[in-house]
Design an enzyme around this catalytic site. Structure first.
Site, mmCIF file in Angstrom:
data_model
loop_
_atom_site.group_PDB
_atom_site.id
_atom_site.type_symbol
_atom_site.label_atom_id
_atom_site.label_comp_id
_atom_site.label_asym_id
_atom_site.label_seq_id
_atom_site.Cartn_x
_atom_site.Cartn_y
_atom_site.Cartn_z
ATOM 1 N N ARG A 220 0.858 -1.191 0.000
ATOM 2 C CA ARG A 220 0.000 0.000 0.000
ATOM 3 C C ARG A 220 0.888 1.233 0.000
ATOM 4 N NH1 ARG A 220 -2.838 2.970 4.739
ATOM 5 N NH2 ARG A 220 -3.915 4.591 3.565
ATOM 6 N N ASN B 128 -7.429 1.360 9.762
ATOM 7 C CA ASN B 128 -6.116 1.625 10.356
ATOM 8 C C ASN B 128 -6.311 1.592 11.863
ATOM 9 O OD1 ASN B 128 -5.450 2.104 7.703
ATOM 10 N ND2 ASN B 128 -4.983 4.275 7.972
ATOM 11 N N TYR C 123 -4.559 1.457 15.761
ATOM 12 C CA TYR C 123 -3.362 1.618 16.606
ATOM 13 C C TYR C 123 -3.690 1.500 18.091
ATOM 14 C CZ TYR C 123 -0.852 2.954 12.427
ATOM 15 O OH TYR C 123 -0.282 2.935 11.179
ATOM 16 N N GLU D 133 -3.554 -0.512 7.994
ATOM 17 C CA GLU D 133 -2.413 -0.105 8.814
ATOM 18 C C GLU D 133 -2.547 -0.685 10.210
ATOM 19 O OE1 GLU D 133 -1.904 4.493 7.148
ATOM 20 O OE2 GLU D 133 -1.516 4.050 9.268
ATOM 21 N N HIS E 181 -2.699 11.064 0.845
ATOM 22 C CA HIS E 181 -2.268 10.794 2.217
ATOM 23 C C HIS E 181 -1.724 12.092 2.790
ATOM 24 C CE1 HIS E 181 -0.957 7.282 4.981
ATOM 25 N NE2 HIS E 181 -0.703 8.395 5.654
ATOM 26 N N GLU F 91 -7.504 8.327 6.037
ATOM 27 C CA GLU F 91 -7.889 8.890 7.345
ATOM 28 C C GLU F 91 -8.355 10.344 7.301
ATOM 29 O OE1 GLU F 91 -4.853 6.125 9.993
ATOM 30 O OE2 GLU F 91 -4.543 8.284 9.914
#
Ligand code: GCO
Length: 443
Positions: free
Chosen positions: A77, A287, A289, A349, A121, A166
């Site tokens: 990606r 994504n 985290y 991600e 991005h 995002e």
């Protein structure tokens, strides 16, 4: 702990973004972006660092593709830099800009690696920001044009597409609290930037489909929001934060509606755009985290929640709590909330940063990263066993890179980069992930 197993057709990958690795910011006609401006503004980036060279991927992409081939991943990606394709964000394409991605996509094809392309991005052409950026509806229209240019050039060789990375981070960190480019501090007045990014997403999906793109999705940042206590006020605060950072970005795309908590901050006539925004998607990119904790707002806080630290968990050197089970909780929660409106998921991600160093023996020992990846893959497996349809997993990131306002201190790569010499050194986690990937692809 045993590494879980995944289907043989599971897609294993790694992720990066253009501004964080490419460098070569003034080469081949690239125009300035909001992040070039932001990094050149004193006090915005830790240590006054910048990404003018970053990991010099623009010149070393062959070496980086060879690293991915050695890793054995099936997909990569990457993002395309809008200011390389349209230096001012509009008008004819810059042939030299398209040329770079031609070479990179060919190199990936030769290595048998499928590109997953993110069109945006965060590196908005500065000329568009000067005209209002994501506060302006026109930027969404320009993005649709840009998507058509890139789609017509690459849709015959690229199967996997993501319009925006995002949008939540751009809206909140870029426009609401000013920690990221373009650096505006507008709080809830930044919400129209979310709508215009959603519109840009919808227009880009239409342009990509018209250009023959086969598989189109998203890449949204999500995490569970926990109340600081089970008091009604804290529970309500968590619901408010969940609406602001999760539902405001998933609902429009998946349900064609906005959470009512923030509808009052949307631009007039927003509802007319919802059919364009809620284009059917082939996958939903997550994504992940960390979770967050919210409490009732303290005196004088204009928002409907206070953020609280997530305590009781190990931390990365990027101040992220390590909570693998929150990953399972998130995915199971999304399936419950969105049901059949949720297409198959790709984890676009997931990763962690630690102060990795190259030892005297040339090795980079990063056992915390190996544990992080193993434990998050286990949580992912549990979510899949609970019925969540997940088709792929992409580690953030292939290379150590420019971590936005934090500069180069947070190292997320499976490959260590010496930013003085540009020497790449695969970390122990590189070998671990290679064995996981190869172990599955051999089956
Ligand atoms: O999720 C994000 O914030 C971005 O997509 C990446 O560009 C970051 O670098 C990564 O997540 C580490 O923070």
């Amino acid at each position: 702990m045993q590494t879980p197993t995944f289907p043989s057709d599971f897609l294993w990958g790694v992720s990066t973004s253009a501004f964080q690795i490419e460098g070569a910011v003034d080469e081949d006609g690239r125009g300035p972006s909001t992040w070039d401006t932001f990094t050149a503004t004193p006090g915005k980036i830790a240590g006054g660092e910048h990404a003018r060279v970053a990991a010099d991927h623009y010149h070393r992409y062959r070496e980086d593709v060879a690293l991915m081939a050695a890793l054995g991943v099936g997909a990569y990606r990457l993002s395309i830099a809008w200011p390389r394709i349209q230096p001012d964000g509009k008008g004819a394409a810059n042939p030299a800009g398209l040329g770079f991605y031609d070479r990179l996509i060919d190199e990936l094809a030769d290595a048998g690696i499928t590109p997953m392309i993110t069109l945006y991005h965060w590196d908005t052409p500065q000329a568009l920001e000067d005209a209002g950026g994501w506060l302006s509806r026109d930027t969404a229209e320009r993005f649709g044009d840009y998507a058509a240019i890139v789609g017509e050039r690459f849709a015959d060789r690229v199967n996997l597409w993501i319009p925006l990375n995002e949008p939540m981070v751009t809206s909140i960190y870029g426009y609401a609290i000013g920690q990221y480019a373009p650096g505006h501090f507008m709080l809830l007045d930044a919400i129209p930037t979310a709508h215009h990014q959603h519109l840009a997403h919808g227009l880009a999906v239409q342009a990509l489909r018209a250009a023959g793109a086969k598989t189109v999705g998203t890449a949204n940042n999500h995490g569970p929001i926990w109340p600081a206590s089970d008091s009604a006020a804290d529970v309500e605060a968590a619901r408010q934060l969940d609406a602001l950072v999760n539902r405001l970005y998933a609902d429009p795309v998946l349900l064609g509606s906005y959470p009512e908590e923030y509808a009052g901050h949307l631009p007039d006539g927003y509802a007319a755009d919802l059919p364009t925004i809620a284009q059917p998607l082939d996958f939903y990119g997550v994504n992940y985290y960390e979770p967050q904790v919210a409490a009732a707002p303290s005196e004088g806080n204009p928002l409907t929640f206070d953020l609280r630290p997530v305590e009781g968990y190990p931390m990365t050197n990027n101040d992220s709590p390590i909570v693998p089970d929150a990953f399972r909780e998130l995915l199971v929660g999304m399936r419950e909330r969105y049901g059949d409106a949720l297409p198959p998921i790709h984890i676009t991600e997931n990763g962690c940063s630690f102060p990795d160093v190259v030892g005297d023996d040339g090795r980079v020992r990063d056992p915390e990263r190996v544990a992080f990846l193993r434990d998050h893959l286990s949580a992912l497996r549990e979510a899949m066993d609970a019925g969540v349809d997940v088709r792929g997993y992409f580690v953030w990131s292939l290379l150590d890179n420019f971590e936005w306002s934090k500069g180069y201190a947070p190292r997320f790569g499976l490959v260590h980069v010496d930013f003085e010499t540009q020497v790449r050194t695969p970390k122990d986690s590189f070998g671990w992930y290679r064995d996981v990937v190869r172990g599955h692809r051999a089956r």
